[in-house]
Design an enzyme around this catalytic site. Sequence first.
Site, PDB file in Angstrom:
ATOM      1  N   LYS A  37      10.484 -21.001  19.753  1.00 55.35           N
ATOM      2  CA  LYS A  37      10.165 -19.591  20.016  1.00 55.35           C
ATOM      3  C   LYS A  37      10.497 -18.743  18.796  1.00 55.35           C
ATOM      4  CE  LYS A  37      11.220 -15.923  23.403  1.00 55.35           C
ATOM      5  NZ  LYS A  37      11.977 -15.598  24.627  1.00 55.35           N
ATOM      6  N   SER A  85       9.300 -13.995  28.521  1.00 55.38           N
ATOM      7  CA  SER A  85       8.796 -13.743  27.198  1.00 55.38           C
ATOM      8  C   SER A  85       8.506 -14.999  26.374  1.00 55.38           C
ATOM      9  CB  SER A  85       9.815 -12.880  26.445  1.00 55.38           C
ATOM     10  OG  SER A  85      11.030 -13.584  26.282  1.00 55.38           O
ATOM     11  N   SER A 141      13.149 -15.400  31.009  1.00 51.29           N
ATOM     12  CA  SER A 141      12.080 -15.671  30.046  1.00 51.29           C
ATOM     13  C   SER A 141      11.765 -17.124  29.771  1.00 51.29           C
ATOM     14  CB  SER A 141      12.392 -14.987  28.719  1.00 51.29           C
ATOM     15  OG  SER A 141      11.999 -13.648  28.796  1.00 51.29           O
TER      16      SER A 141
HETATM   17  N1  GLN Z   1      11.246 -10.129  31.762  1.00 50.81           N
HETATM   18  C1  GLN Z   1      12.589  -9.820  31.427  1.00 50.81           C
HETATM   19  C2  GLN Z   1      12.648  -8.616  30.542  1.00 50.81           C
HETATM   20  O1  GLN Z   1      11.620  -8.166  30.121  1.00 50.81           O
HETATM   21  C3  GLN Z   1      13.257 -11.010  30.830  1.00 50.81           C
HETATM   22  C4  GLN Z   1      13.256 -11.086  29.365  1.00 50.81           C
HETATM   23  C5  GLN Z   1      13.965 -12.266  28.819  1.00 50.81           C
HETATM   24  O2  GLN Z   1      14.495 -13.086  29.559  1.00 50.81           O
HETATM   25  N2  GLN Z   1      14.024 -12.360  27.508  1.00 50.81           N
HETATM   26  O3  GLN Z   1      13.692  -8.102  30.265  1.00 50.81           O
END
Ligand code: GLN
Length: 482
Positions: free
Chosen positions: A78, A153, A177
């Site tokens: 990532k 994400s 994410s």
């Molecule tokens: N969807 C969550 C957010 O936008 C999780 C993000 C993440 O785990 N990096 O904060």
Amino acid sequence: MSSGYTISQLHDNLQQGKTSAPKVTEEYFRKIKKEDWNHKIYLTLNEKVAVEQAAALDKKIRRGEKISLMEGIPVAVKDVLCTKGLRTTAGSKILENYTPAYDATAVKKLREEGSVILGKVNCDEFAMGGSGENSAYGVCPNPLDPQRVPGGSSSGSAAAVAKDLCVFSLGTDTGGSVRLPASFCGIVGLKPTYGRISRYGLIAMASSLDQVGILAKNVNDSALTLSAIAAPDRYDGTSSGSAGKDFTRDFNKGIRGLTLAYDKDLIAQSEAEVAEKSLIFLEKWKDAGGKIQEVQIPFIGKESVACYYIITASEISSNMARYDSSRFGVTTRKAKKGAYRWHDYIALCRGELLGKEVKRRILLGTFCLSSGYYDAYYGKAQQVRYCVRKSLADIFKKYPLIFTPTSPTLPFKIGERVSDPVKMYLADVFTTTANLAGVPAISFPIGNAKISGKKLSIGGQLMAAAWDEETLLRAAYWGEKL
Ligand code: GLN
């Protein structure tokens, strides 16, 4: 569902000479160029280094030497994890030209094990998002239905595994994410206990919740990778645990008598297909000799999401302050020409180069931390966080595992939620709890739903007590077979 090699299959094939490291590596790059021609999954390729590494490994095998399990295994990383000499954008324009001088510890460990980094994969900007749509480089489609989001994400990490454009990948999970995109793409996503994998070199979103996670084709691969990269690290004061643990060790214990606690109301809040597949999963678990126990799980749901978004936004507003375009990253033409004062320079660069969601969270976080509102928002959220932790710990005193769906809905259509951030945030109702409490959690496929001719995947989530990845992975290993 994903196809192609798993880690142990590829390892055996390499060792026995049924295939060669150069052949496998070249095949992956060929496939990436064909299937990801518009660079929505891979943002940067590491082809030259990967090919050289594969050639060196090939020589080693030809000399008759034994290779270790992770050697020659192609991995995608990532783009919020720093990779020495390999561009790392965090999905943002502000880091479009940033090449780190060091490796994140998780990456370094994989390199030491001999895994082959194929490249860096797309994600929501600075990991802020749940759909992949907040990346400055465009959204990658869901491999199961290109009209839908892959989840975020770690969108590219999940899509790359599901399309077999790598054997496994690294992601990060601050509030879901790794698990959400794994669920949407029909693969396995593991978020370990906070501190199990070093966060050194992970571009911080919300430091008290961030954790490196693993996306893989099955639970066994997740466990093998965790064994390779989990270790305390002197560069991360919050890292802990022990190195070199075998997380597959308990698989052969089976699930007889192993109890899953679940909250009927949480399942009922989900979309019909998700609720149905969750209940079927629990029945199958029981039929296979496991136990299930209905409980009430307070604080999972709207409370944990609200608490999560206040805490993360607050930490984000502080972590993002370092991107001022003066020490690293991009400088805009307007700023070079027209900024006479330091603040104007920063405002021009950040104004142009940061995305809408990142700005929204900086503003929200700055507000929550401001002196007049600190107690009402940030202070309150910390109290709620304590309650979340405590309520989970109380359940884990009685039962080893908690089951929920990973997402309350099926993967949604691209564009469907972009104008409604609160709706977008609610995709995280079941996942943020594990981060707030610091406990390990995993998502694995529990069924499919056929929608407009496309077979979408539904994920189930298991959570366990902090540091009990052995039980978590054992349950998921058997769970995925059901
Ligand atoms: N969807 C969550 C957010 O936008 C999780 C993000 C993440 O785990 N990096 O904060």
